[in-house]
Scaffold this active site. Structure first.
Site, PDB file in Angstrom:
ATOM      1  N   SER A 168      -9.956  -0.908   7.133  1.00  0.00           N
ATOM      2  CA  SER A 168      -9.383  -0.797   5.779  1.00  0.00           C
ATOM      3  C   SER A 168      -8.622  -2.177   5.321  1.00  0.00           C
ATOM      4  O   SER A 168      -8.303  -1.878   3.984  1.00  0.00           O
ATOM      5  CB  SER A 168      -8.440   0.340   5.644  1.00  0.00           C
ATOM      6  OG  SER A 168      -9.092   1.620   5.552  1.00  0.00           O
TER       7      SER A 168
ATOM      8  N   SER B  82      -9.649   1.475   3.007  1.00  0.00           N
ATOM      9  CA  SER B  82      -8.885   2.414   2.067  1.00  0.00           C
ATOM     10  C   SER B  82      -7.713   1.527   1.385  1.00  0.00           C
ATOM     11  O   SER B  82      -6.997   2.061   0.335  1.00  0.00           O
ATOM     12  CB  SER B  82      -8.094   3.432   3.236  1.00  0.00           C
ATOM     13  OG  SER B  82      -7.249   2.660   4.094  1.00  0.00           O
TER      14      SER B  82
ATOM     15  N   LYS C 285       0.829  -1.258   0.022  1.00  0.00           N
ATOM     16  CA  LYS C 285      -0.052   0.028  -0.117  1.00  0.00           C
ATOM     17  C   LYS C 285       0.761   1.241   0.005  1.00  0.00           C
ATOM     18  O   LYS C 285       2.003   1.336   0.586  1.00  0.00           O
ATOM     19  CB  LYS C 285      -0.848   0.212   1.057  1.00  0.00           C
ATOM     20  CG  LYS C 285      -1.745   1.024   1.346  1.00  0.00           C
ATOM     21  CD  LYS C 285      -2.903   0.727   2.748  1.00  0.00           C
ATOM     22  CE  LYS C 285      -3.807   1.866   2.871  1.00  0.00           C
ATOM     23  NZ  LYS C 285      -4.768   1.503   3.906  1.00  0.00           N
TER      24      LYS C 285
HETATM   25  N1  GLN Z   1     -13.031   3.967   6.748  1.00  0.00           N
HETATM   26  C1  GLN Z   1     -12.503   4.369   7.775  1.00  0.00           C
HETATM   27  C2  GLN Z   1     -12.061   5.644   7.714  1.00  0.00           C
HETATM   28  O1  GLN Z   1     -12.437   6.358   6.876  1.00  0.00           O
HETATM   29  C3  GLN Z   1     -11.310   3.454   8.483  1.00  0.00           C
HETATM   30  C4  GLN Z   1      -9.954   3.761   7.390  1.00  0.00           C
HETATM   31  C5  GLN Z   1      -8.964   2.841   7.650  1.00  0.00           C
HETATM   32  O2  GLN Z   1      -9.196   1.851   8.215  1.00  0.00           O
HETATM   33  N2  GLN Z   1      -7.855   3.405   7.267  1.00  0.00           N
HETATM   34  O3  GLN Z   1     -11.390   6.309   8.558  1.00  0.00           O
END
Ligand code: GLN
Length: 490
Positions: A175, A151, A76
């Protein structure tokens, strides 16, 4: 070759069916031909990959090859990678070449893996659909009009489309597990502190954790074994030995106590998802597990709690991006303050700005007690719910997401609806617990995930349960139609 899991590739490389250079060349061809359709990559490091693959082949010839030697993976784009762009899918870092490797990257390199590139993501890992990237959204390989989840969407899409057998991701509120569920692959978020955060660009430091996106639990066990462990450069990393996660994959599930929280089966859960998840839990019962209903009474508070704590931490963490030390700097400005304003105004996307503003607000004098402090207290209640549950059960099972992958653009105008996608995943982050998402069926041709959450440092048990489930089901072996495409030189 591209259909094989890491474990299968490892055996093929060992028995000389093909070399790592051949495998890497084949996968690079797929990345080039299929990657752009998915917008899964920020950077493809083809030359570097072939160099690393050649070295891996040399090590093997010299009799010095571990199980991950010569296995191609991707990271990532928020893991710092020495000499390679590390953008976090943000304009503010779109020229940032990291001068060092994150511990996770270094450890996987040490294990002999070959890095093929860096994957697209939501900007600074803020998002649930991978639509918040300065490079544009990632597409779901099962249906390119739909989101892959966020994400870590680029990593998930690449693994699901059989471009790579494994990828790293990060999970601050879901994410890894959420995109794994929406793309039909296996996602593992380890216990907070199990894997070093050094060199992982920080979003919310008390929640962030690196993990894996693979096609099987066995592969997750292989990758986690290489990534986990104490790191003196991360003060929150745990001084705990790393077990051999593969050794216990086949353990019996006889008598395993699985709790199913009634709060996970609320009105927001799509009935077809519910059916698939219930069938998966029944499958675990057939494998010997004892299923009981449990309660996590404060679960409903997890989304509002998270969306105070995470923005608060992000507003502090992202203050380092000021145009002085690294990344983008505005070209024209009147004075220092104007330079900060223009740089940050141009560099950050809308969602990141929203979070910085919310975070600054909840931490400000006068609002701190009402929001931030309150959220920290509720966080303790949520953690206590899980701790109480783990007195009577060994692990918790339920859905990963309320629905399958939704249409691109469907929720971008409504942040609250978007945040509600995280309802089942965020609790584990607030409590620092390990969790996995495992493919457990399809709804209208789109994958659905079963989530399992364990007590702290129970990764071996989670992997064991996921592996046993994958031995009696074949959901994790299903590939999207597009995976059959692509050109191949080898
Ligand atoms: N969807 C969550 C957010 O928008 C989690 C994101 C993540 O786990 N990086 O913060």
């Amino acid at each position: 070759m591209h259909d094989k899991t890491i474990a299968e590739l490892s055996r093929s490389l060992q028995s000389g069916d093909f070399s790592s250079v051949e495998l890497t060349t084949h996968l690079l061809d797929r990345v080039e031909s299929l990657g752009p359709q998915l917008n899964a990559f920020v950077t493809v490091t083809g030359e570097l990959a072939l160099e690393q693959a050649a070295k891996a082949d040399q090590r093997r010839a010299a009799g010095d090859a571990g199980p991950l030697n010569g296995i191609p993976i991707v990271h990532k784009d928020l893991f710092c990678t020495d000499g390679v762009l590390t953008s976090c899918a943000s304009r503010i870092l779109d020229n940032f070449i990291s001068p060092y490797d994150a511990t996770v990257v270094g450890k996987l390199k040490q294990a002999g893996t070959v890095m093929l590139g860096k994957t697209n993501m939501d900007e600074f890992a803020m998002g649930s659909s991978n639509e918040n990237s300065c490079f544009g959204p990632v597409k779901n390989p099962w249906d390119d009009t739909r989101v892959p989840g966020g994400s870590s969407g680029g990593s998930a899409a690449a693994v699901a489309a059989r471009l790579l057998p494994g990828a790293t991701g990060t999970d601050t509120g879901g994410s890894i597990r959420q995109p794994a569920a929406l793309t039909g692959i296996t996602g593992l978020k380890p216990t907070y502190g199990r894997v070093s955060r050094y060199g992982m660009v920080a979003f919310a430091s008390s929640l962030d954790q690196a993990g894996t996106l693979t096609r099987s639990a066995e592969d997750a066990a292989m990758m986690l074994g290489a990534m986990a462990g104490f790191d003196p450069r991360d003060s929150t990393s745990a001084e705990k030995d790393v077990p051999d996660y593969r050794a216990t994959l086949d353990d019996s599930l006889d008598g395993l106590r699985i709790g199913v929280p009634t709060e996970f089966f609320d009105d927001g859960l799509m009935p077809a998802n519910k059916t698939a998840v219930e069938a998966a839990i029944h499958e675990l019962e057939k494998l010997g597990a004892k299923i009981s209903q449990i309660h996590l009474p404060n679960l409903g508070l997890s989304v509002p709690t998270y969306y105070v704590v995470a923005p608060a931490e992000c507003s502090s963490n992202l203050s380092r991006f000021d145009g002085v030390r690294f990344g983008h700097r505005a070209e024209k400005y009147a004075d220092l303050t104007d330079m900060y304003k223009k740089t940050r105004g141009q560099g950050f996307g809308a969602e990141v700005k929203r979070r910085i503003m919310i975070g600054t607000y909840v931490l400000s004098t006068g609002y701190y007690d009402a929001y931030y402090l309150k959220a920290q207290k509720v966080r303790q209640l949520i953690a206590a719910d899980y701790a109480a549950a783990f007195k009577s059960v060994d692990l918790i099972a339920g859905p990963t997401t309320p629905t399958p992958a939704f249409e691109l653009g469907a929720k971008t105008d409504d942040p609250i609806t978007m945040y509600l996608n995280d309802i089942y995943t965020i609790g584990a982050n607030l409590a620092g617990l390990p969790g996995m998402s495992v493919p457990c069926g399809f709804v209208d041709g789109l994958p659905v995930g079963l989530q399992i959450v364990g007590s702290h440092f129970s990764e071996a048990r989670l992997l064991n349960v996921a592996h046993r489930y994958q031995q009696v089901t074949d959901w994790h072996t299903r590939a999207p139609e597009m995976a059959a495409g692509g050109t191949a030189r080898t």
